[in-house]
Design a protein around this motif. Structure first.
Motif, mmCIF file in Angstrom:
data_model
loop_
_atom_site.group_PDB
_atom_site.id
_atom_site.type_symbol
_atom_site.label_atom_id
_atom_site.label_comp_id
_atom_site.label_asym_id
_atom_site.label_seq_id
_atom_site.Cartn_x
_atom_site.Cartn_y
_atom_site.Cartn_z
ATOM 1 N N GLY A 24 0.896 -1.213 0.030
ATOM 2 C CA GLY A 24 -0.051 0.065 0.044
ATOM 3 C C GLY A 24 0.890 1.275 0.191
ATOM 4 N N PRO A 25 0.266 2.346 -0.300
ATOM 5 C CA PRO A 25 1.058 3.636 -0.252
ATOM 6 C C PRO A 25 1.616 3.983 1.113
ATOM 7 C CG PRO A 25 -1.298 4.013 -1.114
ATOM 8 C CD PRO A 25 -1.308 2.434 -0.385
ATOM 9 N N SER A 26 2.535 4.842 1.249
ATOM 10 C CA SER A 26 3.221 4.671 2.451
ATOM 11 C C SER A 26 2.572 5.600 3.741
ATOM 12 C CB SER A 26 4.775 5.776 2.297
ATOM 13 O OG SER A 26 4.250 7.201 1.869
ATOM 14 N N GLY A 27 1.647 6.208 3.224
ATOM 15 C CA GLY A 27 0.740 7.111 4.022
ATOM 16 C C GLY A 27 1.257 8.293 4.495
ATOM 17 N N ALA A 28 2.333 8.824 3.971
ATOM 18 C CA ALA A 28 3.202 10.087 4.261
ATOM 19 C C ALA A 28 1.958 11.099 3.611
ATOM 20 C CB ALA A 28 4.490 10.312 3.739
ATOM 21 N N PRO A 29 1.976 12.249 4.163
ATOM 22 C CA PRO A 29 0.989 13.229 3.631
ATOM 23 C C PRO A 29 1.638 13.896 2.505
ATOM 24 C CG PRO A 29 1.933 14.310 5.716
ATOM 25 C CD PRO A 29 2.366 12.643 5.730
ATOM 26 N N PRO A 30 0.940 14.517 1.684
ATOM 27 C CA PRO A 30 1.423 15.137 0.510
ATOM 28 C C PRO A 30 2.348 16.630 0.860
ATOM 29 C CG PRO A 30 -0.850 15.641 0.502
ATOM 30 C CD PRO A 30 -0.590 14.458 1.535
ATOM 31 N N ALA A 31 3.185 16.854 0.034
ATOM 32 C CA ALA A 31 3.907 17.997 0.387
ATOM 33 C C ALA A 31 3.010 18.961 -0.126
ATOM 34 C CB ALA A 31 5.143 17.976 -0.731
ATOM 35 N N MET A 32 3.110 20.076 0.724
ATOM 36 C CA MET A 32 2.227 21.579 0.535
ATOM 37 C C MET A 32 3.108 22.819 0.592
ATOM 38 S SD MET A 32 -0.843 20.101 0.610
ATOM 39 C CE MET A 32 -1.530 21.939 0.725
ATOM 40 N N PRO A 33 2.878 23.633 -0.294
ATOM 41 C CA PRO A 33 3.468 25.061 -0.493
ATOM 42 C C PRO A 33 3.736 25.537 1.037
ATOM 43 C CG PRO A 33 1.296 25.115 -1.297
ATOM 44 C CD PRO A 33 1.352 23.498 -1.122
ATOM 45 N N SER A 34 4.724 26.132 1.167
ATOM 46 C CA SER A 34 4.956 26.770 2.279
ATOM 47 C C SER A 34 4.985 28.303 1.965
ATOM 48 C CB SER A 34 6.347 26.381 2.824
ATOM 49 O OG SER A 34 6.694 27.101 4.172
ATOM 50 N N PRO A 35 4.040 29.091 2.049
ATOM 51 C CA PRO A 35 4.044 30.528 1.555
ATOM 52 C C PRO A 35 4.933 31.472 2.387
ATOM 53 C CG PRO A 35 1.856 29.842 2.876
ATOM 54 C CD PRO A 35 2.887 28.733 2.418
ATOM 55 N N ALA A 36 5.424 32.488 1.733
ATOM 56 C CA ALA A 36 6.360 33.358 2.591
ATOM 57 C C ALA A 36 5.543 34.076 3.772
ATOM 58 C CB ALA A 36 6.922 34.409 1.691
ATOM 59 N N ILE A 302 -5.615 19.583 11.177
ATOM 60 C CA ILE A 302 -4.446 19.137 9.960
ATOM 61 C C ILE A 302 -3.848 17.693 10.525
ATOM 62 C CG2 ILE A 302 -2.487 19.541 8.822
ATOM 63 C CD1 ILE A 302 -2.978 22.527 9.282
ATOM 64 N N GLN A 303 -3.463 17.364 11.638
ATOM 65 C CA GLN A 303 -3.060 16.297 12.315
ATOM 66 C C GLN A 303 -4.154 15.258 12.033
ATOM 67 O OE1 GLN A 303 -2.235 17.979 16.076
ATOM 68 N NE2 GLN A 303 0.030 17.626 15.753
ATOM 69 N N ALA A 304 -5.459 15.534 12.218
ATOM 70 C CA ALA A 304 -6.409 14.513 12.207
ATOM 71 C C ALA A 304 -6.500 14.101 10.551
ATOM 72 C CB ALA A 304 -7.751 15.308 12.626
ATOM 73 N N ALA A 305 -6.470 15.061 9.668
ATOM 74 C CA ALA A 305 -6.445 14.760 8.319
ATOM 75 C C ALA A 305 -5.209 13.773 7.991
ATOM 76 C CB ALA A 305 -6.474 16.168 7.491
ATOM 77 N N GLU A 306 -4.212 14.248 8.475
ATOM 78 C CA GLU A 306 -2.738 13.487 8.277
ATOM 79 C C GLU A 306 -3.020 11.852 8.522
ATOM 80 O OE1 GLU A 306 1.874 13.182 9.200
ATOM 81 O OE2 GLU A 306 0.748 14.870 9.631
ATOM 82 N N ALA A 307 -3.717 11.758 9.822
ATOM 83 C CA ALA A 307 -3.986 10.359 10.408
ATOM 84 C C ALA A 307 -4.920 9.759 9.639
ATOM 85 C CB ALA A 307 -4.324 10.571 11.653
ATOM 86 N N ALA A 308 -5.777 10.405 8.867
ATOM 87 C CA ALA A 308 -7.033 9.627 7.975
ATOM 88 C C ALA A 308 -6.192 9.494 6.848
ATOM 89 C CB ALA A 308 -8.006 10.823 7.612
ATOM 90 N N VAL A 309 -5.128 10.070 6.199
ATOM 91 C CA VAL A 309 -4.584 9.470 5.106
ATOM 92 C C VAL A 309 -3.936 8.506 5.393
ATOM 93 C CG1 VAL A 309 -2.409 10.164 3.571
ATOM 94 C CG2 VAL A 309 -4.329 11.966 4.096
ATOM 95 N N GLN A 310 -3.006 8.298 6.605
ATOM 96 C CA GLN A 310 -2.496 7.019 7.050
ATOM 97 C C GLN A 310 -3.234 5.847 7.214
ATOM 98 O OE1 GLN A 310 -0.788 8.147 10.732
ATOM 99 N NE2 GLN A 310 1.039 9.467 9.652
ATOM 100 N N LYS A 482 -1.220 10.614 19.093
ATOM 101 C CA LYS A 482 -1.270 9.208 18.587
ATOM 102 C C LYS A 482 -0.679 8.236 19.322
ATOM 103 C CE LYS A 482 2.854 9.719 15.505
ATOM 104 N NZ LYS A 482 3.170 9.373 13.880
ATOM 105 N N SER A 483 0.196 8.717 20.200
ATOM 106 C CA SER A 483 1.143 7.780 21.205
ATOM 107 C C SER A 483 0.281 7.005 22.128
ATOM 108 C CB SER A 483 2.312 8.328 21.942
ATOM 109 O OG SER A 483 1.565 9.428 23.017
ATOM 110 N N ALA A 484 -0.882 7.632 22.627
ATOM 111 C CA ALA A 484 -1.952 7.073 23.481
ATOM 112 C C ALA A 484 -2.813 6.063 22.593
ATOM 113 C CB ALA A 484 -2.837 8.386 23.914
ATOM 114 N N SER A 485 -2.721 6.132 21.537
ATOM 115 C CA SER A 485 -3.709 5.146 20.655
ATOM 116 C C SER A 485 -2.805 3.789 20.237
ATOM 117 C CB SER A 485 -4.148 5.853 19.510
ATOM 118 O OG SER A 485 -3.555 6.165 18.674
#
Length: 487
Positions: A24-36, A302-310, A482-485
């Protein structure tokens, strides 16, 4: 048809066998732009001075965990602490997370460790009667006791991926709990600020209504004496009635606000709390502004959305592993006999051991369709993560712009209030000297009170938008949720 499905399964196996990737995919979140910078224009380092305070934006600073204490109000601190302790919705979310964590522990234990069960049986049996053969009836006892063990070998990681998906979904709940906690604190602070501002607006409006009523009565008396026109007397009466009509909506807003505050605290609406005075709330002078890279780790949504990707990535791995063979081992041992002596003798020992292998061949295309569905769900989770990050950037940009504009608005309204106060003081002095009628002093006081009302609204808006920015910044956790879970 069956041959075509088998060919498809074999093709999937061949592709996976020759691939260097995992199932399966790695589950890493996609790279996002870092605006100035967050907004359309670079953010200034500080706002204009208003209310005696110029707020400073500390770029890269870490948000305070208990940011509401920066308002330096013991009454406000007590409200937030009570709400975090007694709010039933937040408590229900915590209980749901606890239940999910226990279910995860149960799932991991049941799927990764062998299962061992003990069984015992005692039975009285009568054999069937066969005419002409043997005795007419045969009755006997059967006693048995054994231990049974079973273990499924996770050869291709189906169990591991399934547990990983479940753990990630528990992480989603943990981050959602943190988001709910921060939202509750912000709602309590914002509601308390609105209630305090409404108290001040009601007091100023009541003063305005009193002044307008005095002016209307004076003009009515003067009109009766012929010193003012009937139109002016009617105009004064109209203005007094219009100002009096402002009070009921303000009182209704105040009632609804304190009722909502009581519910947030876990109270019934009849037990409304004491609202802090508006002047007792100090505006935080230094506001932390996380850089975009920090925001990705500090915002619980954002952390919840990342966990959903995983979780979605693990679902793909599990669905793929289900296309491969499954191996399980069973074993049992115990004793059995037709009587207690036989059960306890050496001849009463029984045991069995076996292994089974299953390979999916034809399931009507269900396994392949399920795998395609999980891949689509994974892509949807990735897109949702991107949308969440962009929305977070927009939220911060709006909050920063609001504070800058709030400070300018408050500075303008304060300048107007100062000018109105000077005019009122001069008009009052001239009235006392007899050079101006009382109506002129009353009119200038009404203008002064109206300017103060505008300043109160601007002050409360600035205080509330500061709380919104603290919430938008999130908080860098000392220990990942996530360490608690994953215990």
């Amino acid at each position: 048809m069956q041959f075509a499905v088998k060919t498809s399964v074999i093709a999937v196996f061949a592709a996976l066998a020759t691939s260097a990737c995992t199932l399966g995919p790695s589950g890493a979140p996609p790279a996002m732009p870092s605006p100035a910078h967050y907004g359309a224009q670079p953010q200034s380092l500080q706002t204009v001075a208003a209310g005696g305070t110029a707020q400073h934006f500390d770029a890269g600073a870490t948000a305070a965990p208990q940011w509401w204490t920066l308002y330096r109000s013991d009454a406000l601190d007590a409200l937030v602490e009570e709400g975090l302790r007694n709010n039933p919705t937040l408590a229900a979310t915590q209980r749901s997370l606890n239940a999910a964590q226990q279910e995860l522990r149960a799932q991991i234990g049941a799927s990764t460790l062998p299962s061992v069960d003990a069984g015992a049986e005692a039975e009285r049996t009568r054999s069937p009667v066969v005419p002409g053969i043997g005795p007419n009836t045969e009755r006997y006892n059967v006693f048995a006791g054994q231990l049974q063990a079973q273990y499924n070998f996770d050869l291709f990681g189906a169990v591991r991926y399934g547990n990983k998906a479940s753990a990630a979904r528990v992480d989603v709940q943990a981050y959602e709990l943190e988001a709910a906690r921060r939202a509750l604190a912000a709602n309590i602070v914002g509601t308390a600020i609105r209630a305090a501002a409404l108290d001040r607006q009601i007091a100023l409006t009541e003063h305005l209504v009193t002044l307008a009523g005095d002016t209307a009565r004076d003009d009515a008396q003067r009109q009766a004496l012929g010193s003012v026109s009937h139109a002016q007397a009617l105009g004064s009466a109209r203005q007094a009635a219009a100002l009096a009509a402002l009070l009921p909506p303000l009182r209704q807003q105040r009632a609804s606000t304190v009722h909502a505050l009581a519910v947030l605290l876990g109270r019934t609406p009849d037990a409304t709390p004491a609202v802090p005075d508006l002047d007792s709330l100090s505006l935080p002078e230094h506001v932390p502004v996380a850089v975009p890279a920090q925001l990705l780790r500090s915002r619980p949504d954002i952390q919840a959305a990342e966990a959903a990707v995983q979780a979605a990535a693990a679902d793909v791995g599990e669905a793929t592993a289900q296309l491969f063979p499954n191996l399980s081992l069973t074993a049992s041992m115990g004793r059995a006999g037709f009587g207690w002596p036989a059960l306890l003798s050496g001849a009463g020992g029984i045991w069995a051991i076996g292994a089974s292998v299953s390979q999916p061949i034809f399931h009507g295309g269900a396994l392949l369709a399920h795998r395609r569905a999980t891949k689509e769900a994974y892509e949807a989770a990735v897109l949702h993560y991107k949308s969440t990050v962009l929305s977070a950037f927009g939220n911060v940009a709006d909050s920063l712009a609001a504070l800058d504009n709030d400070a300018q608005t408050l500075a303008s309204t304060e300048s107007e209030a100062r000018a109105a106060q000077q005019l009122f003081d001069e008009t009052t002095s001239r009235y006392r000297l007899g050079s101006l009628p009382i109506s002129a002093a009353q009119a200038s006081e009404q203008q002064f009170l109206t300017a103060r009302l505008d300043a109160v609204r601007a002050q409360s808006q600035r205080l509330g938008d500061t709380a919104a920015l603290f919430q938008a910044m999130g908080e860098l956790p000392q220990e990942p949720a996530k360490s608690a879970s994953r215990e």
